[in-house]
Design an enzyme around this catalytic site. Structure first.
Site, PDB file in Angstrom:
ATOM      1  N   HIS A  67       5.588   7.903  -3.936  1.00  0.00           N
ATOM      2  CA  HIS A  67       4.728   6.735  -4.196  1.00  0.00           C
ATOM      3  C   HIS A  67       3.736   6.530  -3.061  1.00  0.00           C
ATOM      4  O   HIS A  67       3.931   7.036  -1.949  1.00  0.00           O
ATOM      5  CB  HIS A  67       5.569   5.465  -4.357  1.00  0.00           C
ATOM      6  CG  HIS A  67       6.172   5.328  -5.729  1.00  0.00           C
ATOM      7  ND1 HIS A  67       7.358   5.946  -6.069  1.00  0.00           N
ATOM      8  CD2 HIS A  67       5.742   4.679  -6.843  1.00  0.00           C
ATOM      9  CE1 HIS A  67       7.635   5.674  -7.333  1.00  0.00           C
ATOM     10  NE2 HIS A  67       6.674   4.907  -7.831  1.00  0.00           N
ATOM     11  N   LYS A 106       3.973   0.746  -1.120  1.00  0.00           N
ATOM     12  CA  LYS A 106       5.107   0.318  -1.940  1.00  0.00           C
ATOM     13  C   LYS A 106       6.175  -0.322  -1.058  1.00  0.00           C
ATOM     14  O   LYS A 106       6.523   0.218  -0.004  1.00  0.00           O
ATOM     15  CB  LYS A 106       5.690   1.519  -2.705  1.00  0.00           C
ATOM     16  CG  LYS A 106       6.789   1.125  -3.673  1.00  0.00           C
ATOM     17  CD  LYS A 106       7.103   2.241  -4.636  1.00  0.00           C
ATOM     18  CE  LYS A 106       8.294   1.899  -5.529  1.00  0.00           C
ATOM     19  NZ  LYS A 106       8.043   0.716  -6.365  1.00  0.00           N
TER      20      LYS A 106
HETATM   21  P1  NAP Z   1       0.370  -5.617  -4.911  1.00  0.00           P
HETATM   22  O1  NAP Z   1      -0.986  -5.047  -5.067  1.00  0.00           O
HETATM   23  O2  NAP Z   1       0.883  -5.939  -3.544  1.00  0.00           O
HETATM   24  O3  NAP Z   1       0.425  -6.927  -5.823  1.00  0.00           O
HETATM   25  C1  NAP Z   1       1.383  -7.936  -5.719  1.00  0.00           C
HETATM   26  C2  NAP Z   1       0.663  -9.265  -5.845  1.00  0.00           C
HETATM   27  O4  NAP Z   1       1.617 -10.317  -5.910  1.00  0.00           O
HETATM   28  C3  NAP Z   1      -0.248  -9.528  -4.622  1.00  0.00           C
HETATM   29  O5  NAP Z   1      -1.491 -10.039  -5.051  1.00  0.00           O
HETATM   30  C4  NAP Z   1       0.559 -10.568  -3.867  1.00  0.00           C
HETATM   31  O6  NAP Z   1      -0.239 -11.401  -3.060  1.00  0.00           O
HETATM   32  C5  NAP Z   1       1.154 -11.341  -5.037  1.00  0.00           C
HETATM   33  N1  NAP Z   1       2.201 -12.275  -4.639  1.00  0.00           N
HETATM   34  C6  NAP Z   1       2.987 -12.251  -3.544  1.00  0.00           C
HETATM   35  N2  NAP Z   1       3.797 -13.316  -3.524  1.00  0.00           N
HETATM   36  C7  NAP Z   1       3.499 -14.042  -4.631  1.00  0.00           C
HETATM   37  C8  NAP Z   1       3.963 -15.273  -5.155  1.00  0.00           C
HETATM   38  N3  NAP Z   1       4.900 -15.968  -4.522  1.00  0.00           N
HETATM   39  N4  NAP Z   1       3.454 -15.727  -6.314  1.00  0.00           N
HETATM   40  C9  NAP Z   1       2.478 -15.050  -6.951  1.00  0.00           C
HETATM   41  N5  NAP Z   1       1.975 -13.864  -6.491  1.00  0.00           N
HETATM   42  C10 NAP Z   1       2.483 -13.389  -5.354  1.00  0.00           C
HETATM   43  O7  NAP Z   1       1.459  -4.668  -5.578  1.00  0.00           O
HETATM   44  P2  NAP Z   1       1.321  -3.772  -6.902  1.00  0.00           P
HETATM   45  O8  NAP Z   1       1.037  -2.374  -6.530  1.00  0.00           O
HETATM   46  O9  NAP Z   1       0.464  -4.466  -7.887  1.00  0.00           O
HETATM   47  O10 NAP Z   1       2.827  -3.772  -7.404  1.00  0.00           O
HETATM   48  C11 NAP Z   1       3.476  -4.962  -7.808  1.00  0.00           C
HETATM   49  C12 NAP Z   1       4.886  -4.609  -8.271  1.00  0.00           C
HETATM   50  O11 NAP Z   1       4.819  -3.838  -9.468  1.00  0.00           O
HETATM   51  C13 NAP Z   1       5.714  -3.790  -7.284  1.00  0.00           C
HETATM   52  O12 NAP Z   1       7.044  -4.240  -7.288  1.00  0.00           O
HETATM   53  C14 NAP Z   1       5.627  -2.377  -7.857  1.00  0.00           C
HETATM   54  O13 NAP Z   1       6.721  -1.572  -7.494  1.00  0.00           O
HETATM   55  C15 NAP Z   1       5.642  -2.699  -9.319  1.00  0.00           C
HETATM   56  N6  NAP Z   1       5.133  -1.654 -10.221  1.00  0.00           N
HETATM   57  C16 NAP Z   1       5.750  -1.529 -11.411  1.00  0.00           C
HETATM   58  C17 NAP Z   1       5.290  -0.639 -12.343  1.00  0.00           C
HETATM   59  C18 NAP Z   1       5.969  -0.564 -13.674  1.00  0.00           C
HETATM   60  O14 NAP Z   1       5.559   0.234 -14.533  1.00  0.00           O
HETATM   61  N7  NAP Z   1       6.999  -1.377 -13.912  1.00  0.00           N
HETATM   62  C19 NAP Z   1       4.190   0.174 -12.047  1.00  0.00           C
HETATM   63  C20 NAP Z   1       3.568   0.031 -10.820  1.00  0.00           C
HETATM   64  C21 NAP Z   1       4.034  -0.900  -9.906  1.00  0.00           C
HETATM   65  P3  NAP Z   1      -0.515 -10.977  -1.518  1.00  0.00           P
HETATM   66  O15 NAP Z   1      -1.159  -9.638  -1.540  1.00  0.00           O
HETATM   67  O16 NAP Z   1      -1.424 -12.058  -1.050  1.00  0.00           O
HETATM   68  O17 NAP Z   1       0.807 -10.976  -0.820  1.00  0.00           O
END
Ligand code: NAP
Length: 270
Positions: free
Chosen positions: A159, A163
């Protein structure tokens, strides 16, 4: 004509959240009505369409999930946030009678059981999927099938370096499914000590060793290597772009409308 499904995205300003906003906005039958992210995010108060690089869509990014749930009354909350926060968000949604589609990884088995209990108590559907890409779901399915014939297996997941959780939710789920087909893999077959701690990875379900690679340039990739005398079978999946997850997310939003309990894994709804 059936009504549009009203969707609120939590983590809307994040990488996956923005993809979900674009996908929901572009798809007939869905209506984005709420976008929530962490308080302190510099984009709070701005139109989420502009943040996501599409047109203004009349939905402002806010930071109070509880208020958004009660004020906007979405049909479904989609959560792509962080491992430490997703459980709180999901509990909040389910207690407010809002169905949840959860893509955030890093939840423990206890977290998932707890959500399953709340989902059932409130008769409010939930889908938790560690991977929404169809190819990844098929990789897991094929690995489960192959596990009947191969007594040895290990997983290498790759990844991007931002992550937060390791090993990935997909690798944990893969090991769980493989262990449904064969209780224990490669038991006692590997002798020797680790000269550097962690060299053999972490043992997931079925004693399947999982190795986590984190590098810039990668998105989400996984190899499942199964082995028998004189041969290996490698099943590999690569997500090169976050759009790979979107058909699965949209399918889950539709499906969760019919559920009154929690489903863990996209393979159970396709
Ligand atoms: P990311 O870019 O860091 O996005 C996470 C978002 O959530 C950021 O904007 C973050 O804000 C926000 N956040 C943090 N605390 C919060 C709160 N209390 N309330 C509301 N929003 C909040 O990460 P990402 O790459 O999008 O990944 C997010 C998740 O999805 C991870 O767990 C990843 O492993 C997962 N994922 C899953 C799949 C799937 O198919 N299931 C695929 C890809 C990724 P800040 O940046 O300001 O902290």
């Amino acid at each position: 004509m059936p009504k549009d499904i009203k969707v609120l995205v939590c983590g809307a300003a994040g990488k996956m959240g923005q993809s979900v906003v674009r996908a929901v906005d572009a798809e007939a039958g869905f209506k984005l009505i709420g976008a929530v992210d962490r308080s302190g995010n510099p984009n709070i108060g701005k139109d989420i369409g502009i943040i996501c690089g599409i047109n203004e869509i009349g939905v402002k990014l806010t930071s109070d999930l509880k208020e958004a749930l009660s004020k906007l009354q979405p049909d479904v909350m989609v959560d792509f946030t962080m491992p430490e926060i997703v459980i709180v968000n999901a509990q909040m949604a389910l207690k407010a009678g809002v169905r949840a589609v959860i893509g955030t990884t890093g939840m423990t088995k206890d977290d998932i059981s707890e959500l399953s209990k709340i989902s059932k108590q409130n008769a409010t559907g939930t889908i938790v999927a560690p991977n929404f890409a169809i190819g990844a779901v098929l990789m897991m399915k094929f690995a489960k099938e192959a596990s009947k014939y191969f007594a040895h297996g290990e997983i290498i997941e790759f990844h991007h370096d931002k992550k937060l959780d390791a090993p990935s939710g997909t690798s944990i789920k893969s090991a769980e499914l493989m262990a449904e087909a064969r209780k224990v893999f490669g038991r006692d077959s590997v002798k020797g000590k680790e000269t550097i701690k962690g060299a053999r990875g972490a043992a997931g379900d079925g004693n399947i060793h999982i190795h986590s690679v984190r590098l810039p340039g990668l998105l989400a990739h996984q190899e499942i290597i199964l082995a028998a005398l004189g041969q290996t079978l490698t099943i590999r999946h690569d997500s090169y772009d976050r759009t790979s997850f979107m058909p699965g997310v949209l399918m889950a939003i539709k499906k969760v409308m019919e559920l009154d309990h929690l489903v863990y894994g996209l393979e159970n709804i396709i």
